[in-house]
Design a protein around this motif. Structure first.
Motif, PDB file in Angstrom:
ATOM      1  N   LEU A 107       9.626  77.527  28.616  1.00  0.00           N
ATOM      2  CA  LEU A 107       9.007  77.488  29.586  1.00  0.00           C
ATOM      3  C   LEU A 107       7.619  78.051  29.687  1.00  0.00           C
ATOM      4  CD1 LEU A 107      11.785  78.890  32.028  1.00  0.00           C
ATOM      5  CD2 LEU A 107      10.951  76.625  31.999  1.00  0.00           C
ATOM      6  N   ALA A 108       7.301  79.095  29.109  1.00  0.00           N
ATOM      7  CA  ALA A 108       6.029  79.671  28.490  1.00  0.00           C
ATOM      8  C   ALA A 108       4.966  78.749  28.115  1.00  0.00           C
ATOM      9  CB  ALA A 108       6.065  80.998  27.735  1.00  0.00           C
ATOM     10  N   ALA A 109       5.514  77.726  27.479  1.00  0.00           N
ATOM     11  CA  ALA A 109       4.502  76.457  26.702  1.00  0.00           C
ATOM     12  C   ALA A 109       4.156  75.657  27.701  1.00  0.00           C
ATOM     13  CB  ALA A 109       5.517  76.013  25.367  1.00  0.00           C
ATOM     14  N   MET A 110       4.964  75.489  28.845  1.00  0.00           N
ATOM     15  CA  MET A 110       4.587  74.788  29.973  1.00  0.00           C
ATOM     16  C   MET A 110       3.954  75.441  31.137  1.00  0.00           C
ATOM     17  SD  MET A 110       7.741  71.915  29.721  1.00  0.00           S
ATOM     18  CE  MET A 110       9.047  73.119  30.001  1.00  0.00           C
ATOM     19  N   ALA A 111       3.923  76.518  31.030  1.00  0.00           N
ATOM     20  CA  ALA A 111       3.480  77.389  32.232  1.00  0.00           C
ATOM     21  C   ALA A 111       1.964  76.897  33.065  1.00  0.00           C
ATOM     22  CB  ALA A 111       3.276  78.828  31.591  1.00  0.00           C
ATOM     23  N   ASP A 112       1.346  76.329  32.418  1.00  0.00           N
ATOM     24  CA  ASP A 112       0.032  75.907  33.070  1.00  0.00           C
ATOM     25  C   ASP A 112       0.396  74.550  34.046  1.00  0.00           C
ATOM     26  OD1 ASP A 112       0.609  73.551  31.372  1.00  0.00           O
ATOM     27  OD2 ASP A 112      -1.054  73.511  30.228  1.00  0.00           O
ATOM     28  N   GLY A 113       1.443  74.074  34.118  1.00  0.00           N
ATOM     29  CA  GLY A 113       1.831  73.369  35.068  1.00  0.00           C
ATOM     30  C   GLY A 113       1.520  71.655  34.633  1.00  0.00           C
ATOM     31  N   SER A 114       0.863  71.344  33.618  1.00  0.00           N
ATOM     32  CA  SER A 114       0.690  70.034  33.039  1.00  0.00           C
ATOM     33  C   SER A 114       1.857  69.330  32.547  1.00  0.00           C
ATOM     34  CB  SER A 114      -0.541  70.123  31.938  1.00  0.00           C
ATOM     35  OG  SER A 114      -1.676  70.742  32.531  1.00  0.00           O
ATOM     36  N   ILE A 115       1.752  68.281  32.277  1.00  0.00           N
ATOM     37  CA  ILE A 115       2.660  67.318  31.572  1.00  0.00           C
ATOM     38  C   ILE A 115       2.539  67.580  30.039  1.00  0.00           C
ATOM     39  CG2 ILE A 115       3.520  65.036  31.078  1.00  0.00           C
ATOM     40  CD1 ILE A 115       2.704  64.174  33.897  1.00  0.00           C
ATOM     41  N   HIS A 116       3.662  67.862  29.306  1.00  0.00           N
ATOM     42  CA  HIS A 116       3.594  68.044  27.796  1.00  0.00           C
ATOM     43  C   HIS A 116       4.595  67.325  27.241  1.00  0.00           C
ATOM     44  CE1 HIS A 116       1.202  71.743  28.244  1.00  0.00           C
ATOM     45  NE2 HIS A 116       1.559  71.916  29.458  1.00  0.00           N
ATOM     46  N   SER A 117       4.126  66.876  26.155  1.00  0.00           N
ATOM     47  CA  SER A 117       5.132  66.097  25.242  1.00  0.00           C
ATOM     48  C   SER A 117       6.089  66.894  24.451  1.00  0.00           C
ATOM     49  CB  SER A 117       4.656  65.158  24.351  1.00  0.00           C
ATOM     50  OG  SER A 117       4.051  66.041  23.177  1.00  0.00           O
ATOM     51  N   GLU A 118       7.330  66.649  23.998  1.00  0.00           N
ATOM     52  CA  GLU A 118       8.276  67.471  23.371  1.00  0.00           C
ATOM     53  C   GLU A 118       7.423  68.098  22.165  1.00  0.00           C
ATOM     54  OE1 GLU A 118      12.740  67.611  21.924  1.00  0.00           O
ATOM     55  OE2 GLU A 118      12.214  66.256  23.280  1.00  0.00           O
ATOM     56  N   ARG A 119       6.744  67.153  21.293  1.00  0.00           N
ATOM     57  CA  ARG A 119       6.186  67.447  20.219  1.00  0.00           C
ATOM     58  C   ARG A 119       5.098  68.574  20.423  1.00  0.00           C
ATOM     59  NH1 ARG A 119       3.669  62.903  16.955  1.00  0.00           N
ATOM     60  NH2 ARG A 119       5.553  62.746  15.986  1.00  0.00           N
ATOM     61  N   GLU A 120       4.252  68.667  21.493  1.00  0.00           N
ATOM     62  CA  GLU A 120       3.415  69.670  22.159  1.00  0.00           C
ATOM     63  C   GLU A 120       4.107  70.861  22.393  1.00  0.00           C
ATOM     64  OE1 GLU A 120       0.162  67.271  24.376  1.00  0.00           O
ATOM     65  OE2 GLU A 120       1.715  68.137  25.527  1.00  0.00           O
ATOM     66  N   ILE A 121       5.156  70.986  22.974  1.00  0.00           N
ATOM     67  CA  ILE A 121       5.937  72.028  23.357  1.00  0.00           C
ATOM     68  C   ILE A 121       6.609  72.620  22.135  1.00  0.00           C
ATOM     69  CG2 ILE A 121       8.376  72.704  24.676  1.00  0.00           C
ATOM     70  CD1 ILE A 121       7.801  70.415  26.632  1.00  0.00           C
ATOM     71  N   ARG A 122       7.239  71.853  21.253  1.00  0.00           N
ATOM     72  CA  ARG A 122       7.851  72.343  20.026  1.00  0.00           C
ATOM     73  C   ARG A 122       6.926  72.983  19.127  1.00  0.00           C
ATOM     74  NH1 ARG A 122      10.195  67.816  18.316  1.00  0.00           N
ATOM     75  NH2 ARG A 122       8.342  67.031  17.210  1.00  0.00           N
ATOM     76  N   THR A 123       5.513  72.416  18.812  1.00  0.00           N
ATOM     77  CA  THR A 123       4.510  72.988  18.271  1.00  0.00           C
ATOM     78  C   THR A 123       3.999  74.481  18.883  1.00  0.00           C
ATOM     79  OG1 THR A 123       3.482  71.027  17.520  1.00  0.00           O
ATOM     80  CG2 THR A 123       2.052  72.806  17.522  1.00  0.00           C
ATOM     81  N   LYS A 124       3.916  74.728  20.110  1.00  0.00           N
ATOM     82  CA  LYS A 124       3.646  75.785  20.707  1.00  0.00           C
ATOM     83  C   LYS A 124       4.572  76.905  20.550  1.00  0.00           C
ATOM     84  CE  LYS A 124       0.844  77.917  24.344  1.00  0.00           C
ATOM     85  NZ  LYS A 124       0.852  79.075  23.793  1.00  0.00           N
ATOM     86  N   VAL A 125       5.881  76.611  20.984  1.00  0.00           N
ATOM     87  CA  VAL A 125       7.002  77.187  20.634  1.00  0.00           C
ATOM     88  C   VAL A 125       7.034  78.025  19.360  1.00  0.00           C
ATOM     89  CG1 VAL A 125       9.352  77.727  20.694  1.00  0.00           C
ATOM     90  CG2 VAL A 125       8.347  76.344  22.652  1.00  0.00           C
ATOM     91  N   LEU A 126       6.961  76.908  18.271  1.00  0.00           N
ATOM     92  CA  LEU A 126       7.102  77.572  16.928  1.00  0.00           C
ATOM     93  C   LEU A 126       6.202  78.600  16.590  1.00  0.00           C
ATOM     94  CD1 LEU A 126       7.863  74.186  15.060  1.00  0.00           C
ATOM     95  CD2 LEU A 126       9.442  75.996  15.308  1.00  0.00           C
ATOM     96  N   GLU A 127       4.890  78.333  17.113  1.00  0.00           N
ATOM     97  CA  GLU A 127       3.718  79.264  16.929  1.00  0.00           C
ATOM     98  C   GLU A 127       3.974  80.496  17.848  1.00  0.00           C
ATOM     99  OE1 GLU A 127      -0.493  78.453  18.534  1.00  0.00           O
ATOM    100  OE2 GLU A 127      -0.214  76.936  17.207  1.00  0.00           O
ATOM    101  N   ASP A 128       4.413  80.456  19.035  1.00  0.00           N
ATOM    102  CA  ASP A 128       4.289  81.412  19.797  1.00  0.00           C
ATOM    103  C   ASP A 128       5.604  82.432  19.196  1.00  0.00           C
ATOM    104  OD1 ASP A 128       2.535  80.711  21.432  1.00  0.00           O
ATOM    105  OD2 ASP A 128       3.595  80.011  23.225  1.00  0.00           O
ATOM    106  N   VAL A 129       6.589  82.009  18.740  1.00  0.00           N
ATOM    107  CA  VAL A 129       7.710  82.865  18.389  1.00  0.00           C
ATOM    108  C   VAL A 129       7.583  83.260  16.755  1.00  0.00           C
ATOM    109  CG1 VAL A 129       9.359  81.799  19.870  1.00  0.00           C
ATOM    110  CG2 VAL A 129       9.403  80.931  17.540  1.00  0.00           C
TER     111      VAL A 129
END
Length: 129
Positions: free
Chosen positions: A21-43
């Motif tokens: 959810l945090a990876a998408m918090a900006d409200g924009s549309i995100h690809s699953e790949r973008e979300i995965r990359t951000k989550v891996l980085e954030d955790v």
């Protein structure tokens, strides 16, 4: 004889719902790949964790858990699937992110009627098999 390297535990899909959810918090549309990359980085996923594969399929376990977190959030109407592989957080998802800094476990998702109904459907299907 080489020493066996211990790989830190990979978070469950439930532990990844909040980072998703945090990876998408900006409200924009995100690809699953973008979300995965951000989550891996954030955790702070290590290279070793990223290399752990599922036992029966050639897919990284971490990627699978992120995918399941996305799917469960979709079933709870916390994210919407805008197109294949593209997601956007909903108002409910933002409310979960703000109101539950400790995470979004399945027990909490079960409080949403859409999610609970879907889980009940899946249980019935499993029993019929």
């Amino acid at each position: 004889m080489s020493a066996r390297v211990e790989v830190p535990a990979i978070p469950s899909w439930q532990e990844l719902t909040r980072p998703v959810l945090a990876a998408m918090a900006d409200g924009s549309i995100h690809s699953e790949r973008e979300i995965r990359t951000k989550v891996l980085e954030d955790v702070g996923a290590t290279l070793e964790q990223r290399r752990v594969m599922l036992p029966k399929t050639p897919r990284p376990m971490f990627d699978d858990h992120i995918h399941w977190a996305l799917n469960e959030l979709f079933e709870a109407k916390a994210v919407q699937r805008v197109s294949r592989g593209a997601y956007q957080v909903t108002e409910r998802g933002n409310d979960l992110l703000i109101g539950h800094p400790e995470g979004v476990p399945k027990k909490l998702l079960m409080t949403f009627p859409e999610y609970a109904a879907r889980q009940a459907e899946q249980r019935i299907r499993r029993v019929r098999r």
